[in-house]
Design an enzyme around this catalytic site. Structure first.
Site, short mmCIF file in Angstrom:
data_model
loop_
_atom_site.label_atom_id
_atom_site.label_comp_id
_atom_site.label_asym_id
_atom_site.label_seq_id
_atom_site.Cartn_x
_atom_site.Cartn_y
_atom_site.Cartn_z
N HIS A 288 43.21 40.46 41.85
CA HIS A 288 42.42 40.58 43.00
C HIS A 288 42.08 39.22 43.65
CE1 HIS A 288 39.21 42.07 45.92
NE2 HIS A 288 38.36 41.17 44.42
N ASN A 308 33.50 38.66 47.58
CA ASN A 308 34.44 39.58 47.58
C ASN A 308 34.35 39.76 49.18
OD1 ASN A 308 36.52 41.23 46.12
ND2 ASN A 308 34.36 42.34 45.40
#
Ligand SMILES: *[C@@H]1O[C@H](CO)[C@@H](O)[C@H](O)[C@H]1NC(C)=O
Ligand SMILES: *[C@@H]1O[C@H](CO)[C@@H](O)[C@H](O)[C@H]1NC(C)=O
Ligand SMILES: *[C@@H]1O[C@H](CO)[C@@H](O)[C@H](O)[C@H]1NC(C)=O
Ligand SMILES: *[C@@H]1O[C@H](CO)[C@@H](O)[C@H](O)[C@H]1NC(C)=O
Ligand SMILES: *[C@@H]1O[C@H](CO)[C@@H](O)[C@H](O)[C@H]1NC(C)=O
Length: 339
Positions: A288, A308
Protein backbone atom coordinates in the site's frame (compact mmCIF):
# COMPACT_ATOMS: atom_id res chain seq x y z
CA UNK A 1 -7.64 -16.17 10.57
CA UNK A 2 -9.64 -18.81 12.37
CA UNK A 3 -10.78 -22.26 11.20
CA UNK A 4 -9.59 -25.79 11.59
CA UNK A 5 -6.75 -27.16 9.56
CA UNK A 6 -7.84 -29.30 6.62
CA UNK A 7 -6.54 -32.88 6.58
CA UNK A 8 -3.33 -33.16 4.61
CA UNK A 9 -3.53 -35.16 1.38
CA UNK A 10 -0.59 -37.27 2.49
CA UNK A 11 -2.18 -38.63 5.64
CA UNK A 12 -5.27 -39.19 3.58
CA UNK A 13 -3.29 -41.30 1.15
CA UNK A 14 -1.67 -43.28 3.94
CA UNK A 15 -5.09 -44.00 5.29
CA UNK A 16 -6.23 -45.21 1.90
CA UNK A 17 -3.22 -47.53 1.70
CA UNK A 18 -4.05 -48.97 5.12
CA UNK A 19 -7.65 -49.45 4.07
CA UNK A 20 -6.55 -51.34 0.98
CA UNK A 21 -4.31 -53.66 2.99
CA UNK A 22 -7.06 -54.26 5.49
CA UNK A 23 -9.51 -54.99 2.70
CA UNK A 24 -7.20 -57.50 1.06
CA UNK A 25 -6.81 -59.26 4.40
CA UNK A 26 -10.59 -59.42 4.79
CA UNK A 27 -11.04 -60.71 1.24
CA UNK A 28 -8.62 -63.54 1.96
CA UNK A 29 -10.59 -64.59 5.03
CA UNK A 30 -14.14 -64.39 3.66
CA UNK A 31 -14.94 -66.07 0.41
CA UNK A 32 -18.36 -64.37 -0.08
CA UNK A 33 -18.04 -60.62 0.67
CA UNK A 34 -21.22 -58.63 1.36
CA UNK A 35 -21.92 -55.12 0.01
CA UNK A 36 -20.33 -53.23 2.91
CA UNK A 37 -17.04 -55.14 2.94
CA UNK A 38 -16.70 -54.71 -0.84
CA UNK A 39 -17.42 -50.97 -0.84
CA UNK A 40 -16.11 -50.02 2.59
CA UNK A 41 -13.09 -48.20 1.15
CA UNK A 42 -15.27 -46.18 -1.21
CA UNK A 43 -17.64 -45.21 1.57
CA UNK A 44 -14.81 -44.10 3.89
CA UNK A 45 -13.05 -42.13 1.15
CA UNK A 46 -16.31 -40.37 0.28
CA UNK A 47 -16.81 -39.38 3.92
CA UNK A 48 -13.25 -38.03 4.24
CA UNK A 49 -13.49 -36.05 1.00
CA UNK A 50 -16.87 -34.68 2.12
CA UNK A 51 -15.42 -33.48 5.43
CA UNK A 52 -12.49 -31.78 3.66
CA UNK A 53 -14.88 -29.95 1.29
CA UNK A 54 -17.05 -28.76 4.18
CA UNK A 55 -14.04 -27.50 6.18
CA UNK A 56 -12.59 -25.61 3.19
CA UNK A 57 -15.93 -24.09 2.22
CA UNK A 58 -16.77 -22.88 5.71
CA UNK A 59 -13.28 -21.40 6.11
CA UNK A 60 -13.57 -19.50 2.81
CA UNK A 61 -17.03 -18.27 3.73
CA UNK A 62 -15.75 -16.99 7.07
CA UNK A 63 -13.04 -14.85 5.38
CA UNK A 64 -15.40 -13.60 2.68
CA UNK A 65 -18.00 -12.48 5.14
CA UNK A 66 -15.70 -11.06 7.78
CA UNK A 67 -16.88 -7.48 8.25
CA UNK A 68 -13.95 -5.11 8.92
CA UNK A 69 -15.71 -2.65 11.22
CA UNK A 70 -16.76 -4.62 14.27
CA UNK A 71 -17.62 -2.33 17.19
CA UNK A 72 -17.18 -5.02 19.84
CA UNK A 73 -13.64 -5.78 18.58
CA UNK A 74 -12.88 -2.05 18.53
CA UNK A 75 -14.15 -1.57 22.08
CA UNK A 76 -12.12 -4.53 23.27
CA UNK A 77 -8.90 -3.17 21.70
CA UNK A 78 -9.50 0.30 23.17
CA UNK A 79 -9.91 -1.15 26.67
CA UNK A 80 -6.46 -2.79 26.61
CA UNK A 81 -4.29 0.33 27.08
CA UNK A 82 -2.35 -0.05 23.82
CA UNK A 83 -0.45 3.00 22.44
CA UNK A 84 -3.07 3.46 19.70
CA UNK A 85 -6.83 3.39 19.49
CA UNK A 86 -9.22 2.04 16.87
CA UNK A 87 -12.47 3.46 15.57
CA UNK A 88 -14.95 3.11 12.71
CA UNK A 89 -14.64 5.06 9.43
CA UNK A 90 -16.76 5.54 6.32
CA UNK A 91 -14.18 4.04 3.99
CA UNK A 92 -14.53 0.48 5.29
CA UNK A 93 -18.21 0.74 6.20
CA UNK A 94 -19.88 -2.55 5.15
CA UNK A 95 -16.68 -3.77 3.45
CA UNK A 96 -15.53 -7.35 4.03
CA UNK A 97 -11.96 -8.55 4.49
CA UNK A 98 -12.18 -10.31 1.13
CA UNK A 99 -13.17 -7.09 -0.67
CA UNK A 100 -10.42 -5.10 1.07
CA UNK A 101 -7.78 -7.50 -0.29
CA UNK A 102 -8.16 -6.03 -3.78
CA UNK A 103 -6.87 -2.63 -2.56
CA UNK A 104 -3.29 -3.69 -1.86
CA UNK A 105 -1.72 -4.22 -5.28
CA UNK A 106 0.94 -1.56 -5.09
CA UNK A 107 4.67 -2.01 -4.90
CA UNK A 108 7.89 -0.06 -4.92
CA UNK A 109 9.40 -1.01 -8.25
CA UNK A 110 9.71 -3.50 -11.07
CA UNK A 111 13.28 -2.30 -11.75
CA UNK A 112 16.31 -4.30 -10.71
CA UNK A 113 18.20 -1.27 -9.49
CA UNK A 114 16.83 2.04 -8.35
CA UNK A 115 19.34 4.84 -7.94
CA UNK A 116 20.16 5.49 -4.28
CA UNK A 117 19.73 9.01 -2.91
CA UNK A 118 22.76 10.90 -1.67
CA UNK A 119 21.29 13.14 0.98
CA UNK A 120 23.67 15.80 2.35
CA UNK A 121 24.15 15.73 6.11
CA UNK A 122 23.77 19.47 6.40
CA UNK A 123 21.83 20.04 9.62
CA UNK A 124 20.72 18.56 12.94
CA UNK A 125 17.46 16.68 12.57
CA UNK A 126 14.75 18.22 14.81
CA UNK A 127 12.69 15.89 17.04
CA UNK A 128 9.47 17.05 15.41
CA UNK A 129 8.58 18.13 11.88
CA UNK A 130 5.31 18.24 9.99
CA UNK A 131 5.34 19.50 6.40
CA UNK A 132 1.63 20.29 6.61
CA UNK A 133 2.23 22.67 9.50
CA UNK A 134 5.37 24.19 8.03
CA UNK A 135 3.71 24.83 4.64
CA UNK A 136 0.03 25.47 5.37
CA UNK A 137 -0.45 26.98 1.91
CA UNK A 138 0.39 23.60 0.41
CA UNK A 139 -2.34 21.82 2.35
CA UNK A 140 -4.30 19.85 -0.20
CA UNK A 141 -7.36 17.61 -0.38
CA UNK A 142 -6.84 14.14 1.10
CA UNK A 143 -8.30 11.83 -1.54
CA UNK A 144 -10.36 8.72 -1.05
CA UNK A 145 -9.22 5.92 -3.34
CA UNK A 146 -12.61 4.18 -3.32
CA UNK A 147 -12.77 0.63 -4.60
CA UNK A 148 -9.62 0.99 -6.70
CA UNK A 149 -6.04 -0.08 -5.94
CA UNK A 150 -4.73 3.40 -6.73
CA UNK A 151 -2.79 4.36 -3.62
CA UNK A 152 0.35 4.46 -5.81
CA UNK A 153 -1.07 7.24 -8.00
CA UNK A 154 -2.53 9.27 -5.14
CA UNK A 155 0.54 9.06 -2.87
CA UNK A 156 2.98 9.82 -5.69
CA UNK A 157 1.05 12.75 -7.19
CA UNK A 158 0.34 14.16 -3.76
CA UNK A 159 3.97 14.01 -2.57
CA UNK A 160 5.16 15.53 -5.84
CA UNK A 161 2.45 18.17 -5.61
CA UNK A 162 3.70 19.18 -2.15
CA UNK A 163 7.26 19.41 -3.44
CA UNK A 164 6.25 21.65 -6.34
CA UNK A 165 4.17 23.75 -3.98
CA UNK A 166 7.10 24.16 -1.58
CA UNK A 167 8.98 25.88 -4.40
CA UNK A 168 6.20 27.42 -6.52
CA UNK A 169 2.97 27.68 -4.48
CA UNK A 170 1.00 25.82 -7.14
CA UNK A 171 -2.44 24.26 -6.89
CA UNK A 172 -2.79 20.57 -6.13
CA UNK A 173 -1.58 18.33 -8.96
CA UNK A 174 -3.76 15.66 -10.52
CA UNK A 175 -3.78 12.10 -9.21
CA UNK A 176 -6.34 11.29 -11.90
CA UNK A 177 -3.87 12.29 -14.59
CA UNK A 178 -1.51 9.57 -13.40
CA UNK A 179 -4.26 7.00 -12.84
CA UNK A 180 -5.91 7.39 -16.25
CA UNK A 181 -3.09 8.46 -18.54
CA UNK A 182 -0.17 6.19 -17.66
CA UNK A 183 -2.09 3.12 -18.88
CA UNK A 184 0.98 1.37 -20.19
CA UNK A 185 3.22 1.96 -17.20
CA UNK A 186 0.88 0.85 -14.40
CA UNK A 187 -2.40 -1.07 -14.28
CA UNK A 188 -4.92 1.62 -13.34
CA UNK A 189 -7.27 0.41 -10.61
CA UNK A 190 -5.62 -3.00 -10.49
CA UNK A 191 -2.40 -1.58 -9.08
CA UNK A 192 0.94 0.00 -9.86
CA UNK A 193 4.56 0.71 -8.98
CA UNK A 194 5.68 3.98 -7.43
CA UNK A 195 8.91 4.20 -9.45
CA UNK A 196 6.91 3.85 -12.69
CA UNK A 197 4.62 6.63 -11.54
CA UNK A 198 7.68 8.80 -10.94
CA UNK A 199 8.93 7.92 -14.45
CA UNK A 200 5.64 9.13 -15.87
CA UNK A 201 6.03 12.47 -14.07
CA UNK A 202 9.57 12.86 -15.41
CA UNK A 203 8.43 12.16 -18.96
CA UNK A 204 4.97 13.73 -19.14
CA UNK A 205 4.55 15.78 -16.00
CA UNK A 206 1.26 16.22 -14.15
CA UNK A 207 -1.50 18.73 -14.82
CA UNK A 208 -3.32 20.40 -11.93
CA UNK A 209 -6.23 18.70 -10.22
CA UNK A 210 -8.44 21.56 -11.40
CA UNK A 211 -7.57 20.72 -15.00
CA UNK A 212 -8.03 16.97 -14.61
CA UNK A 213 -10.16 16.47 -11.48
CA UNK A 214 -9.99 13.36 -9.34
CA UNK A 215 -12.75 10.82 -9.94
CA UNK A 216 -11.05 7.68 -8.73
CA UNK A 217 -11.76 5.28 -11.61
CA UNK A 218 -9.39 4.29 -14.40
CA UNK A 219 -11.08 5.45 -17.56
CA UNK A 220 -8.18 5.40 -20.01
CA UNK A 221 -10.36 6.78 -22.80
CA UNK A 222 -10.39 10.08 -21.03
CA UNK A 223 -6.75 10.59 -21.96
CA UNK A 224 -7.43 10.69 -25.67
CA UNK A 225 -8.73 14.14 -24.74
CA UNK A 226 -5.70 16.35 -24.62
CA UNK A 227 -5.06 18.65 -21.78
CA UNK A 228 -3.27 21.11 -24.01
CA UNK A 229 -4.24 24.23 -22.18
CA UNK A 230 -3.13 22.76 -18.90
CA UNK A 231 0.26 23.53 -17.50
CA UNK A 232 2.32 20.44 -16.73
CA UNK A 233 4.79 20.03 -13.88
CA UNK A 234 7.60 17.60 -14.60
CA UNK A 235 9.93 15.86 -12.18
CA UNK A 236 13.64 15.88 -12.68
CA UNK A 237 14.62 12.45 -11.30
CA UNK A 238 13.92 10.04 -8.47
CA UNK A 239 15.96 7.99 -6.06
CA UNK A 240 15.55 5.49 -3.25
CA UNK A 241 16.18 6.78 0.26
CA UNK A 242 18.45 4.56 2.30
CA UNK A 243 17.66 5.10 5.96
CA UNK A 244 15.48 6.94 8.46
CA UNK A 245 17.74 9.97 8.84
CA UNK A 246 17.96 10.40 5.06
CA UNK A 247 14.16 10.32 4.84
CA UNK A 248 13.90 13.03 7.51
CA UNK A 249 16.53 15.28 5.91
CA UNK A 250 14.98 14.81 2.49
CA UNK A 251 11.53 15.79 3.77
CA UNK A 252 12.95 19.00 5.25
CA UNK A 253 15.04 19.75 2.15
CA UNK A 254 12.54 18.90 -0.55
CA UNK A 255 9.16 17.88 0.92
CA UNK A 256 7.14 14.67 1.49
CA UNK A 257 8.33 11.20 0.50
CA UNK A 258 6.37 8.21 -0.86
CA UNK A 259 6.72 4.80 0.79
CA UNK A 260 5.25 1.34 0.47
CA UNK A 261 3.90 -0.28 3.62
CA UNK A 262 2.50 -3.66 4.57
CA UNK A 263 -1.05 -3.44 5.88
CA UNK A 264 -2.24 -5.35 8.94
CA UNK A 265 -5.91 -5.95 9.67
CA UNK A 266 -6.43 -3.47 12.50
CA UNK A 267 -4.78 -0.64 10.55
CA UNK A 268 -8.04 -0.48 8.56
CA UNK A 269 -9.78 0.83 11.68
CA UNK A 270 -6.88 2.87 13.13
CA UNK A 271 -8.05 6.03 14.86
CA UNK A 272 -5.27 7.73 16.86
CA UNK A 273 -2.00 7.22 18.76
CA UNK A 274 1.22 5.54 17.60
CA UNK A 275 0.30 2.53 15.49
CA UNK A 276 2.36 -0.61 15.78
CA UNK A 277 1.75 -4.21 14.88
CA UNK A 278 0.58 -6.37 17.77
CA UNK A 279 1.66 -10.00 17.72
CA UNK A 280 -0.72 -12.24 15.83
CA UNK A 281 -2.39 -9.50 13.78
CA UNK A 282 -3.10 -10.84 10.27
CA UNK A 283 -1.34 -9.12 7.38
CA UNK A 284 -2.67 -8.47 3.89
CA UNK A 285 -0.75 -9.82 0.96
CA UNK A 286 0.59 -6.96 -1.21
CA UNK A 287 1.59 -3.36 -0.62
CA UNK A 288 0.00 0.00 0.00
CA UNK A 289 1.48 3.40 -0.96
CA UNK A 290 1.42 6.26 1.53
CA UNK A 291 3.00 9.70 1.85
CA UNK A 292 5.33 10.52 4.76
CA UNK A 293 4.91 14.16 5.80
CA UNK A 294 6.88 14.29 9.06
CA UNK A 295 7.79 12.65 12.36
CA UNK A 296 7.71 13.13 16.11
CA UNK A 297 7.79 11.38 19.47
CA UNK A 298 4.99 10.51 21.89
CA UNK A 299 5.19 8.56 25.18
CA UNK A 300 8.65 7.30 24.25
CA UNK A 301 7.58 6.11 20.78
CA UNK A 302 9.13 7.75 17.73
CA UNK A 303 6.69 7.91 14.85
CA UNK A 304 6.26 8.91 11.22
CA UNK A 305 3.33 11.13 10.31
CA UNK A 306 1.77 9.60 7.25
CA UNK A 307 -1.07 10.70 5.00
CA UNK A 308 -3.32 7.91 3.78
CA UNK A 309 -5.70 7.57 0.82
CA UNK A 310 -8.87 6.47 2.64
CA UNK A 311 -10.53 9.88 3.01
CA UNK A 312 -10.73 12.04 6.11
CA UNK A 313 -13.02 9.86 8.25
CA UNK A 314 -10.20 7.31 8.55
CA UNK A 315 -7.55 7.79 11.28
CA UNK A 316 -6.88 11.28 12.50
CA UNK A 317 -8.49 13.34 9.69
CA UNK A 318 -6.88 11.01 7.15
CA UNK A 319 -3.46 11.00 8.84
CA UNK A 320 -1.75 8.47 11.11
CA UNK A 321 1.26 8.11 13.37
CA UNK A 322 3.25 4.99 12.63
CA UNK A 323 5.98 3.67 14.96
CA UNK A 324 9.38 4.27 13.33
CA UNK A 325 11.01 1.33 15.07
CA UNK A 326 8.05 -1.00 14.92
CA UNK A 327 7.38 -4.00 12.75
CA UNK A 328 6.55 -1.90 9.68
CA UNK A 329 9.78 -0.41 8.33
CA UNK A 330 9.03 2.39 5.87
CA UNK A 331 12.72 3.12 5.31
CA UNK A 332 13.08 -0.05 3.19
CA UNK A 333 10.92 1.29 0.35
CA UNK A 334 10.91 5.07 0.41
CA UNK A 335 11.14 7.18 -2.75
CA UNK A 336 12.24 10.78 -3.22
CA UNK A 337 10.83 12.37 -6.39
CA UNK A 338 12.97 15.35 -7.26
CA UNK A 339 11.34 18.46 -8.75
C1 LIG B 1 -17.55 -9.10 16.00
O1 LIG B 1 -16.51 -9.74 16.65
C2 LIG B 1 -16.90 -10.64 17.66
C3 LIG B 1 -15.67 -11.11 18.40
O2 LIG B 1 -14.67 -11.53 17.50
C4 LIG B 1 -17.69 -11.78 17.02
O3 LIG B 1 -18.11 -12.67 17.99
C5 LIG B 1 -18.89 -11.19 16.29
O4 LIG B 1 -19.57 -12.20 15.59
C6 LIG B 1 -18.45 -10.12 15.31
N1 LIG B 1 -19.61 -9.45 14.75
C7 LIG B 1 -19.84 -9.37 13.45
C8 LIG B 1 -21.06 -8.60 13.03
O5 LIG B 1 -19.10 -9.87 12.62
C1 LIG C 1 -24.19 -0.36 5.48
O1 LIG C 1 -25.23 -1.32 5.62
C2 LIG C 1 -26.33 -0.85 6.34
C3 LIG C 1 -27.30 -2.01 6.53
O2 LIG C 1 -27.11 -3.00 5.59
C4 LIG C 1 -26.97 0.32 5.58
O3 LIG C 1 -28.06 0.81 6.30
C5 LIG C 1 -25.93 1.42 5.41
O4 LIG C 1 -26.45 2.46 4.62
C6 LIG C 1 -24.67 0.88 4.75
N1 LIG C 1 -23.66 1.91 4.79
C7 LIG C 1 -22.93 2.21 3.72
C8 LIG C 1 -21.94 3.32 3.91
O5 LIG C 1 -23.03 1.64 2.66
C1 LIG D 1 -0.06 31.77 1.74
O1 LIG D 1 -1.04 32.32 0.86
C2 LIG D 1 -1.49 33.60 1.21
C3 LIG D 1 -2.58 34.05 0.25
O2 LIG D 1 -3.01 33.01 -0.57
C4 LIG D 1 -0.31 34.57 1.19
O3 LIG D 1 -0.75 35.85 1.59
C5 LIG D 1 0.77 34.08 2.12
O4 LIG D 1 1.91 34.91 2.00
C6 LIG D 1 1.15 32.67 1.80
N1 LIG D 1 2.08 32.17 2.82
C7 LIG D 1 3.25 31.70 2.54
C8 LIG D 1 4.06 31.18 3.69
O5 LIG D 1 3.69 31.63 1.42
C1 LIG E 1 -14.69 -3.78 -5.49
O1 LIG E 1 -14.57 -4.25 -6.82
C2 LIG E 1 -14.35 -5.63 -6.91
C3 LIG E 1 -14.16 -5.97 -8.36
O2 LIG E 1 -13.14 -5.19 -8.90
C4 LIG E 1 -15.54 -6.38 -6.31
O3 LIG E 1 -15.28 -7.75 -6.34
C5 LIG E 1 -15.74 -5.93 -4.88
O4 LIG E 1 -16.89 -6.52 -4.36
C6 LIG E 1 -15.87 -4.43 -4.79
N1 LIG E 1 -15.91 -4.04 -3.40
C7 LIG E 1 -16.79 -3.15 -2.93
C8 LIG E 1 -16.68 -2.84 -1.48
O5 LIG E 1 -17.62 -2.62 -3.62
C1 LIG F 1 8.34 28.39 -10.39
O1 LIG F 1 8.73 29.57 -9.79
C2 LIG F 1 9.82 30.21 -10.43
C3 LIG F 1 10.16 31.45 -9.64
O2 LIG F 1 10.05 31.21 -8.28
C4 LIG F 1 9.45 30.57 -11.85
O3 LIG F 1 10.57 31.13 -12.51
C5 LIG F 1 9.02 29.31 -12.58
O4 LIG F 1 8.55 29.64 -13.87
C6 LIG F 1 7.92 28.63 -11.83
N1 LIG F 1 7.63 27.39 -12.48
C7 LIG F 1 6.40 27.06 -12.80
C8 LIG F 1 6.27 25.75 -13.50
O5 LIG F 1 5.44 27.71 -12.51
Amino acid sequence: MRGSRPLSPQSNQQQVEKMKLAQTAIKKRTSKPNFFTTYRTHVIISIIVGIIIIVVLSFTKQIKEYIIINQSEINFHNSQGYPYTLGPNDFFQNVTLMQAKTLFKNDFTQQINVEKCKVPINFEIPTYFNFKESYPNCSHIIFNQGNCSSSYSIAVSSAFSDRVCKVNQTQQLSAQNLLSCDGKLNQGCTGGHITRSAEYIIKHGLTTNECHPFRGDDNFQECTKTFEKCQRYKANSFCQLQNKDDIKRDIINRGPVVAIMQVYKDFLVYRDGVYQVLEGTPRFHGGHAIKIVGWGEQNGYQYWIIENTWGTTWGNEGLAKLAIDGFIDLSQQALSIIY
